[in-house]
Design a protein around this motif. Structure first.
Motif, PDB file in Angstrom:
ATOM      1  N   ALA A 274      93.837 -37.195 -82.977  1.00 42.17           N
ATOM      2  CA  ALA A 274      94.393 -35.580 -83.803  1.00 42.17           C
ATOM      3  C   ALA A 274      94.932 -34.703 -82.220  1.00 42.17           C
ATOM      4  N   THR A 275      94.153 -35.593 -81.819  1.00 43.72           N
ATOM      5  CA  THR A 275      94.530 -34.484 -79.493  1.00 43.72           C
ATOM      6  C   THR A 275      95.904 -35.268 -78.909  1.00 43.72           C
ATOM      7  N   GLY A 276      96.212 -36.879 -79.154  1.00 45.58           N
ATOM      8  CA  GLY A 276      97.354 -37.124 -78.704  1.00 45.58           C
ATOM      9  C   GLY A 276      98.445 -36.783 -79.490  1.00 45.58           C
ATOM     10  N   LYS A 277      98.633 -35.979 -81.036  1.00 49.41           N
ATOM     11  CA  LYS A 277      99.486 -35.605 -81.389  1.00 49.41           C
ATOM     12  C   LYS A 277     100.003 -34.189 -81.052  1.00 49.41           C
ATOM     13  N   GLY A 278      98.339 -33.505 -81.035  1.00 51.09           N
ATOM     14  CA  GLY A 278      98.629 -32.214 -80.056  1.00 51.09           C
ATOM     15  C   GLY A 278      98.416 -30.731 -81.346  1.00 51.09           C
ATOM     16  N   MET A 279      97.491 -30.928 -82.684  1.00 48.87           N
ATOM     17  CA  MET A 279      96.956 -30.919 -83.508  1.00 48.87           C
ATOM     18  C   MET A 279      95.575 -30.545 -83.431  1.00 48.87           C
ATOM     19  N   LEU A 280      94.721 -31.131 -82.550  1.00 48.14           N
ATOM     20  CA  LEU A 280      92.897 -31.112 -82.169  1.00 48.14           C
ATOM     21  C   LEU A 280      93.831 -30.396 -81.195  1.00 48.14           C
ATOM     22  N   ARG A 281      93.293 -28.848 -80.756  1.00 39.03           N
ATOM     23  CA  ARG A 281      93.165 -28.558 -78.943  1.00 39.03           C
ATOM     24  C   ARG A 281      91.831 -27.481 -78.875  1.00 39.03           C
ATOM     25  N   ILE A 282      90.382 -27.590 -80.262  1.00 35.75           N
ATOM     26  CA  ILE A 282      89.424 -26.988 -79.406  1.00 35.75           C
ATOM     27  C   ILE A 282      87.816 -27.592 -80.563  1.00 35.75           C
ATOM     28  N   MET A 283      86.933 -27.771 -79.628  1.00 34.08           N
ATOM     29  CA  MET A 283      85.375 -28.513 -80.931  1.00 34.08           C
ATOM     30  C   MET A 283      84.846 -28.246 -80.524  1.00 34.08           C
ATOM     31  N   LEU A 284      84.099 -27.949 -81.673  1.00 33.17           N
ATOM     32  CA  LEU A 284      82.677 -27.496 -81.237  1.00 33.17           C
ATOM     33  C   LEU A 284      81.074 -28.001 -80.403  1.00 33.17           C
ATOM     34  N   GLY A 285      80.513 -27.610 -79.343  1.00 33.36           N
ATOM     35  CA  GLY A 285      80.206 -29.270 -78.812  1.00 33.36           C
ATOM     36  C   GLY A 285      79.838 -28.675 -77.510  1.00 33.36           C
ATOM     37  N   SER A 286      78.876 -29.162 -77.239  1.00 36.78           N
ATOM     38  CA  SER A 286      78.341 -28.669 -75.490  1.00 36.78           C
ATOM     39  C   SER A 286      78.556 -29.723 -74.590  1.00 36.78           C
ATOM     40  N   LYS A 287      79.346 -29.324 -73.675  1.00 32.21           N
ATOM     41  CA  LYS A 287      80.148 -30.227 -72.166  1.00 32.21           C
ATOM     42  C   LYS A 287      79.085 -30.718 -71.873  1.00 32.21           C
ATOM     43  N   THR A 288      77.504 -30.775 -72.146  1.00 30.97           N
ATOM     44  CA  THR A 288      76.788 -31.752 -71.270  1.00 30.97           C
ATOM     45  C   THR A 288      76.283 -32.831 -72.218  1.00 30.97           C
ATOM     46  N   SER A 289      76.457 -32.198 -73.425  1.00 35.09           N
ATOM     47  CA  SER A 289      76.193 -33.237 -74.233  1.00 35.09           C
ATOM     48  C   SER A 289      76.441 -35.171 -74.527  1.00 35.09           C
ATOM     49  N   ILE A 290      75.273 -35.782 -74.351  1.00 36.07           N
ATOM     50  CA  ILE A 290      75.732 -37.147 -74.057  1.00 36.07           C
ATOM     51  C   ILE A 290      76.244 -37.828 -74.898  1.00 36.07           C
ATOM     52  N   ALA A 291      77.498 -38.050 -74.618  1.00 31.58           N
ATOM     53  CA  ALA A 291      78.485 -38.624 -76.023  1.00 31.58           C
ATOM     54  C   ALA A 291      78.279 -40.338 -75.965  1.00 31.58           C
ATOM     55  N   ASP A 292      77.126 -40.639 -76.727  1.00 30.23           N
ATOM     56  CA  ASP A 292      76.669 -42.040 -78.058  1.00 30.23           C
ATOM     57  C   ASP A 292      77.277 -42.785 -77.300  1.00 30.23           C
ATOM     58  N   ILE A 293      78.015 -43.527 -77.095  1.00 26.86           N
ATOM     59  CA  ILE A 293      79.250 -44.242 -77.743  1.00 26.86           C
ATOM     60  C   ILE A 293      78.967 -45.532 -77.235  1.00 26.86           C
ATOM     61  N   VAL A 294      79.081 -46.261 -78.683  1.00 27.14           N
ATOM     62  CA  VAL A 294      78.995 -48.267 -78.358  1.00 27.14           C
ATOM     63  C   VAL A 294      80.479 -48.730 -78.286  1.00 27.14           C
TER      64      VAL A 294
END
Length: 480
Positions: A274-294
């Motif tokens: 969605a970001t690459g297509k230019g459709m997603l520009r803003i998200m609700l979230g904390s910049k310092t929160s850990i993105a726990d992706i495995v």
């Protein structure tokens, strides 16, 4: 699986074993079969892994879908490029894989008497990851798919005469109402048996009304029912050789079967597209929160190691293993944004409406204001243009679909959790040096910059199926 299996204790354990996988037409299940939605992603990966081992036989629970019988679905599954290496080594590898027609919603999984008997007589190892991964599935259906299916599985496992190991795939966020989540099963706020009984007779509308009160401080029915399923296991599987693995947010592969492999829009994958297509520009979230992706292959390697360890150790309890990366503390949502946008500047998507950009904000008012300015209003303008040229307007509808999708992630992008890895570390320490390499689930050497490059490339190549040869033209268009 990245090294020789000649001296691998785990590979030796699985030699000539019969394995039963539920959810194998899902992401993890596919990869599990050659070495074997998130269950779909995991199961495809585990399928890929097992094909490369000297496995006895693999039985997949597959339900007919859209007019295709289970044989057709299995043929389609095995035609994937994921199995090219296995096919080159053993052109007849498909003979070791059998699809059993069934459905986790049906009594006894809908298995025929003969298919059930095959499992009872021959099955050694079970991987259960079949579940609904839709965060806001109606509670009644979520209970039937995520909790009742576990009870059915346990009944079947109790009948198996040669059973050595069962691995249940849960989620690290099953107890996301806590900040520090131990590798243990927590008691639920309500007895699962009461909800299971109610799901058999209570009207859907009544369930929907009660949902908010029942799930209480959990964000959705998915995490709530996964917690219930764990408790059911703790009470009804005490005599079974069973373990629970809790992956966090499952992302594309790190190394196996190829870097960046992904085949669904869940979680970070949808954000990238969605970001690459230019459709997603803003998200609700904390910049310092850990993105726990495995990475999915890390998850699958741990699942296979857990199955081996459960079989040889004969523990009297039901161990829980966290499969997470948050302990590294190096990947926040802000870091993902910076790294991802840098890669999306070069890995350009076809037909993007504008250059990629993504911002996280914890302020809801700021979020809705920026969403209107950067997403909704441009979509409205584009739809007006579509009408002027006589084409069907699609952008507002697509904008709303993306909003509903990313909204389910708000709870997770605004918070961080602590997932201790005591059992996971202990497991790795008990593996041989060869197995630590072959079935590696240690992410300390993971280069996140390279990983996200491969992830963005994989999203373009495997999800969108875009030709990489046209990237330079897409890049030129973005620069204009």
């Amino acid at each position: 699986m990245s090294a020789s299996t000649e001296t691998s204790e785990i590979a030796d354990f699985f030699k000539q074993k019969s394995v039963f996988i539920t959810g194998a037409t899902g992401f993890i299940g596919k990869q599990l079969v050659e070495t074997p939605q998130i269950s779909y992603l995991i199961n495809l990966t585990i399928l890929v892994l097992f094909v490369n081992l000297d496995i006895g036989h693999i039985y997949l629970l597959v339900r007919p879908k859209r007019g295709h019988n289970v044989a057709d679905r299995l043929k389609e599954l095995l035609s994937s490029t994921l199995f090219n290496i296995a096919r080159s080594i053993n052109p007849n590898f498909e003979q070791k894989i059998t699809a059993l027609q069934g459905d986790i919603l049906d009594p006894n999984f809908g298995l025929s008497t003969s298919d059930e008997q095959i499992l009872i007589e021959t099955c050694h190892v079970v991987f259960h990851s079949a579940a609904t991964v839709r965060f806001h599935e109606p509670l009644r259906l979520a209970i039937q798919m995520n909790v009742a299916s576990v009870k059915k599985l346990l009944v079947l496992c109790h009948k198996m005469k040669q059973l050595e190991s069962v691995v249940h795939v849960s989620t690290a966020y099953a107890n996301c109402n806590r900040n520090d989540i131990a590798e243990m099963v927590y008691p639920p706020p309500i007895q699962p048996s009461k909800l299971l009984d109610a799901s058999e007779w209570m009207d859907d509308q009544v369930f929907d009304v009660l949902t908010t009160k029942l799930i209480s401080d959990r964000p959705n029915t998915y995490t709530f029912t996964k917690a219930l399923a764990e408790y059911v296991i703790s009470q009804e599987a005490k005599e079974l050789p069973l373990a629970i693995i809790r992956p966090s947010i499952v992302g594309s592969s790190w190394r196996e079967p190829m870097p960046g492999w992904i085949d669904n829009y869940n979680g970070p994958s949808g954000m990238i597209v969605a970001t690459g297509k230019g459709m997603l520009r803003i998200m609700l979230g904390s910049k310092t929160s850990i993105a726990d992706i495995v990475p999915v292959d890390i998850c699958v390697n741990m699942m296979v190691a857990v199955a081996w360890h459960t079989a040889i150790k004969h523990r009297n309890d039901i161990p829980v293993y966290h499969c997470c990366t948050g302990h590294l503390g190096s990947l926040t949502w802000n870091n993902i944004t910076k790294i991802g946008l840098r890669h999306l500047d070069t890995i350009c998507m076809e037909n993007a409406i504008t250059f990629p950009n993504l911002t996280f904000t914890p302020n809801r008012f700021h979020y809705h204001y920026l969403r209107f300015v950067q997403e909704v209003f441009p979509a409205f303008v584009l739809d007006c243009y579509m009408r002027l040229i006589g084409r069907k307007p699609i952008f507002l509808k697509l904008c709303d679909k993306i909003y509903k999708s990313v909204r389910t992630l708000n709870f997770f992008t605004l918070r961080s959790w602590i997932f201790p890895l005591d059992n996971s570390i202990r497991l790795r320490n008990e593996m041989t040096e060869t197995d630590q390499k072959v079935f590696n689930f240690d992410v300390k050497d993971l280069d996140w910059t390279q990983y996200w490059y491969n992830y963005c490339l994989g999203a373009k190549q495997y999800i969108l199926r875009e030709d990489l040869a046209y990237m330079s033209k897409c890049r030129q268009r973005n620069q204009r």
